[in-house]
Design an enzyme around this catalytic site. Structure first.
Site, PDB file in Angstrom:
ATOM      1  N   GLU A 183       6.501 -50.053 -38.180  1.00 55.40           N
ATOM      2  CA  GLU A 183       7.156 -51.106 -38.346  1.00 55.40           C
ATOM      3  C   GLU A 183       5.984 -52.593 -38.595  1.00 55.40           C
ATOM      4  O   GLU A 183       5.469 -52.456 -38.548  1.00 55.40           O
ATOM      5  CB  GLU A 183       8.153 -51.547 -36.588  1.00 55.40           C
ATOM      6  CG  GLU A 183       8.758 -50.713 -36.544  1.00 55.40           C
ATOM      7  CD  GLU A 183      11.012 -50.319 -37.194  1.00 55.40           C
ATOM      8  OE1 GLU A 183      10.624 -51.614 -37.992  1.00 55.40           O
ATOM      9  OE2 GLU A 183      10.829 -50.093 -37.230  1.00 55.40           O
ATOM     10  N   TYR A 235      -0.894 -42.163 -50.382  1.00 56.41           N
ATOM     11  CA  TYR A 235      -0.621 -40.238 -50.836  1.00 56.41           C
ATOM     12  C   TYR A 235      -0.786 -41.063 -52.385  1.00 56.41           C
ATOM     13  O   TYR A 235      -1.305 -42.197 -53.745  1.00 56.41           O
ATOM     14  CB  TYR A 235       0.809 -40.421 -51.254  1.00 56.41           C
ATOM     15  CG  TYR A 235       1.577 -39.379 -50.364  1.00 56.41           C
ATOM     16  CD1 TYR A 235       0.973 -39.256 -49.589  1.00 56.41           C
ATOM     17  CD2 TYR A 235       1.710 -38.260 -50.994  1.00 56.41           C
ATOM     18  CE1 TYR A 235       1.194 -38.220 -48.867  1.00 56.41           C
ATOM     19  CE2 TYR A 235       1.631 -37.256 -50.761  1.00 56.41           C
ATOM     20  CZ  TYR A 235       2.125 -36.832 -49.054  1.00 56.41           C
ATOM     21  OH  TYR A 235       1.614 -35.761 -48.515  1.00 56.41           O
ATOM     22  N   ASN A 268      21.450 -52.802 -41.559  1.00 55.88           N
ATOM     23  CA  ASN A 268      20.544 -53.688 -40.620  1.00 55.88           C
ATOM     24  C   ASN A 268      20.803 -55.568 -41.687  1.00 55.88           C
ATOM     25  O   ASN A 268      20.175 -56.010 -42.365  1.00 55.88           O
ATOM     26  CB  ASN A 268      19.080 -53.555 -40.334  1.00 55.88           C
ATOM     27  CG  ASN A 268      18.878 -54.710 -39.031  1.00 55.88           C
ATOM     28  OD1 ASN A 268      19.210 -55.525 -39.009  1.00 55.88           O
ATOM     29  ND2 ASN A 268      17.611 -54.338 -39.132  1.00 55.88           N
ATOM     30  N   ARG A 309      16.199 -61.669 -47.082  1.00 50.94           N
ATOM     31  CA  ARG A 309      17.134 -61.451 -47.741  1.00 50.94           C
ATOM     32  C   ARG A 309      18.777 -61.676 -47.931  1.00 50.94           C
ATOM     33  O   ARG A 309      19.433 -60.974 -49.140  1.00 50.94           O
ATOM     34  CB  ARG A 309      16.677 -59.772 -47.639  1.00 50.94           C
ATOM     35  CG  ARG A 309      17.570 -58.822 -46.666  1.00 50.94           C
ATOM     36  CD  ARG A 309      17.215 -58.033 -46.707  1.00 50.94           C
ATOM     37  NE  ARG A 309      17.218 -57.070 -45.313  1.00 50.94           N
ATOM     38  CZ  ARG A 309      17.494 -55.990 -44.821  1.00 50.94           C
ATOM     39  NH1 ARG A 309      16.405 -55.022 -45.430  1.00 50.94           N
ATOM     40  NH2 ARG A 309      17.743 -55.528 -43.855  1.00 50.94           N
ATOM     41  N   TYR A 319      18.151 -50.655 -57.841  1.00 51.10           N
ATOM     42  CA  TYR A 319      18.861 -50.378 -56.601  1.00 51.10           C
ATOM     43  C   TYR A 319      18.107 -52.002 -55.904  1.00 51.10           C
ATOM     44  O   TYR A 319      16.853 -52.434 -56.446  1.00 51.10           O
ATOM     45  CB  TYR A 319      17.842 -49.354 -56.234  1.00 51.10           C
ATOM     46  CG  TYR A 319      18.231 -48.925 -54.820  1.00 51.10           C
ATOM     47  CD1 TYR A 319      18.901 -48.584 -54.285  1.00 51.10           C
ATOM     48  CD2 TYR A 319      16.669 -49.194 -53.972  1.00 51.10           C
ATOM     49  CE1 TYR A 319      19.727 -48.746 -52.793  1.00 51.10           C
ATOM     50  CE2 TYR A 319      17.117 -49.052 -51.983  1.00 51.10           C
ATOM     51  CZ  TYR A 319      18.329 -48.816 -52.293  1.00 51.10           C
ATOM     52  OH  TYR A 319      18.004 -48.834 -50.020  1.00 51.10           O
ATOM     53  N   ASN A 351      13.661 -55.504 -45.319  1.00 52.59           N
ATOM     54  CA  ASN A 351      13.690 -57.074 -44.066  1.00 52.59           C
ATOM     55  C   ASN A 351      12.837 -57.815 -43.145  1.00 52.59           C
ATOM     56  O   ASN A 351      13.401 -58.901 -42.887  1.00 52.59           O
ATOM     57  CB  ASN A 351      14.308 -56.035 -42.983  1.00 52.59           C
ATOM     58  CG  ASN A 351      12.816 -55.237 -42.270  1.00 52.59           C
ATOM     59  OD1 ASN A 351      11.254 -55.678 -42.568  1.00 52.59           O
ATOM     60  ND2 ASN A 351      13.203 -54.465 -41.328  1.00 52.59           N
ATOM     61  N   TYR A 395       3.915 -54.546 -46.711  1.00 56.17           N
ATOM     62  CA  TYR A 395       5.210 -53.900 -46.087  1.00 56.17           C
ATOM     63  C   TYR A 395       5.875 -53.274 -47.289  1.00 56.17           C
ATOM     64  O   TYR A 395       6.707 -54.529 -47.842  1.00 56.17           O
ATOM     65  CB  TYR A 395       5.646 -54.268 -45.186  1.00 56.17           C
ATOM     66  CG  TYR A 395       6.991 -54.058 -44.147  1.00 56.17           C
ATOM     67  CD1 TYR A 395       6.191 -53.453 -43.438  1.00 56.17           C
ATOM     68  CD2 TYR A 395       7.820 -54.616 -44.081  1.00 56.17           C
ATOM     69  CE1 TYR A 395       7.709 -51.902 -43.127  1.00 56.17           C
ATOM     70  CE2 TYR A 395       8.968 -54.212 -43.439  1.00 56.17           C
ATOM     71  CZ  TYR A 395       9.123 -53.198 -42.588  1.00 56.17           C
ATOM     72  OH  TYR A 395       9.547 -52.108 -42.365  1.00 56.17           O
ATOM     73  N   LYS A 455      12.696 -48.106 -48.961  1.00 61.98           N
ATOM     74  CA  LYS A 455      13.605 -49.039 -49.622  1.00 61.98           C
ATOM     75  C   LYS A 455      12.891 -49.124 -51.444  1.00 61.98           C
ATOM     76  O   LYS A 455      13.865 -49.518 -52.582  1.00 61.98           O
ATOM     77  CB  LYS A 455      13.219 -50.939 -49.116  1.00 61.98           C
ATOM     78  CG  LYS A 455      14.213 -50.429 -48.127  1.00 61.98           C
ATOM     79  CD  LYS A 455      14.476 -52.213 -47.531  1.00 61.98           C
ATOM     80  CE  LYS A 455      14.933 -51.794 -46.385  1.00 61.98           C
ATOM     81  NZ  LYS A 455      13.840 -51.377 -44.689  1.00 61.98           N
TER      82      LYS A 455
END
Ligand SMILES: *[C@@H]1O[C@H](CO)[C@@H](O)[C@H](O)[C@H]1NC(C)=O
Length: 380
Positions: A150, A181, A208, A218, A257, A262, A268, A272
């Site tokens: 988180e 990756y 959320n 957001r 999209y 958050n 971070y 998404k």
């Protein structure tokens, strides 16, 4: 390829879906020479192309199909998963299956604690009184790994953990074990990428909306933005949650999209973002600055809200792209040189990647490392 930085360019892209507000599965590659490069071993790619090791020792057998035999244990370092994150227990052979990682032996049998070379401890599962931590004293060779995905905004600062952990496992690039990756970079142009069929303009999967978790930015943007453009919303906020198997196909049917994090923190950049990239949808990102994204992904693979003066301007730009297939397709140009693939099939398998990467790390790194204050690092 035109606008790619060609030299010594470490490009890391996150291409996989994880759980709500968490997952990080990073692709990493070095553009230089258009091939896999040696990277610092703490960033070493999980997914290796050269997997010619002819290791057929019994220890490659799925660990959970056989009871642990102590005689085999010392063949490889042992990683003890102290608690399964969010109760997500995977098949102990998955690291081999998905990522060809076989450098350690993953176990979850606490009776073997004294033999474990490393113990993986999931931050969110630690109780406030620390009573569910592994016992002390720990064996002298044993390292504890702080496993947390988180952002700082959504991290409980449980007291007493400051100087317990020898290693950190996180999405952050400066973690000891940073989960990334490799994107597959091709020397020859990659043929055959097709933009998936689209029947929706702009989508958002969101559950959320609680401002206390840092979602204020957001939501504020969204409230203004939605006045100017139609957004198809899925998830609890709209009362139409998606089933696991609908998640990626639905995402892929949207031209754009909303990859709105958050909370905004360096590195971070979560599922998404990875999700839409992996399914052939253009992410519209709200998160850390563009430069941070460009450390993870080609600059022309996403649209950053900071590049627009207002939500209205962004809405107009997307509406314009909707009418201009040629301009829209430019957001997929990078796919002529880079493949973005997901190795796992459902979004909730994020933890497999983390744990496999930890396994790989402890298979390679044996060195002593004194604990350091995780909070000082994490909240700085
Ligand atoms: C891990 O950190 C603890 C606390 O600093 C230390 O006592 C221990 O020796 C370290 N272990 C290893 C193997 O690095």
């Amino acid at each position: 390829m035109t606008s790619w930085r060609m030299h010594q360019y470490l490009l890391i892209i996150t291409v996989w879906l994880g759980g709500i507000g968490t997952c990080m599965l990073f692709f990493q590659y070095n553009w230089s020479g258009c091939s896999f490069q040696t990277v610092p071993s703490d960033l070493a790619p999980v997914f290796r192309q050269s997997t010619t090791t002819s290791d057929t020792s019994p220890s490659t057998t799925p660990a959970d199909s056989h009871p642990e035999k102590p005689i085999l244990l010392k063949e490889k370092p042992i990683l003890l998963v102290w608690v399964w994150p969010e109760n997500f227990r995977f098949d102990l052979s998955d690291c081999q299956t998905y990522y060809n990682i076989d450098g350690c032996r993953i176990i979850d049998d606490r009776n073997l604690y004294n033999q474990a070379d490393a113990v993986l401890i999931f931050h969110k599962a630690i109780s406030w009184d620390l009573s569910n931590l592994p016992p002390s004293p720990r064996p002298p060779f044993q390292r504890w790994i702080w496993f947390h995905v988180e952002s700082p905004t959504n991290t409980h600062r449980i007291p007493g953990l400051e100087n317990l952990f020898n290693l950190t496992l996180s999405y952050r690039r400066d973690a000891d074990i940073s989960v990334r990756y490799p994107l597959t970079v091709s020397k020859t142009p990659i043929e055959g990428f097709q933009i998936p069929k689209k029947d929706k303009l702009l989508c958002w999967f969101v559950s959320n909306t609680n401002p206390s978790t840092g979602t204020g930015t957001r939501m504020k943007f969204y409230e203004e933005f939605k006045k100017h453009i139609n957004i198809d919303i899925f998830g609890n906020m709209a009362g139409n949650g998606l089933k696991d198997e609908e998640y990626f196909p639905t995402m892929s049917s949207c031209k754009f999209y909303l990859s709105f994090e958050n909370s905004i923190h360096k590195d971070y950049i979560t599922e998404k973002f990875n999700g839409p990239v992996s399914v052939g949808t253009v992410p519209v990102v709200l998160g850390p600055p563009r430069e941070n994204y460009e450390q993870f992904a080609p600059h022309n693979s996403f649209i950053h809200v900071n590049d627009f003066a207002s939500p209205l301007e962004l809405a107009n730009y997307l509406l314009q792209l909707d009418k201009d297939d040629e301009a829209y397709s430019r957001y997929f140009e990078w796919r002529k040189h880079v493949t973005a693939t997901r190795h796992l099939t459902t979004w909730n398998q994020e933890f497999v990647t983390y744990i496999c990467h930890a396994c790989e790390y402890i298979g390679v790194h044996k060195e002593y490392k004194e604990a350091h204050d995780i909070y000082k690092w994490y909240f700085s």
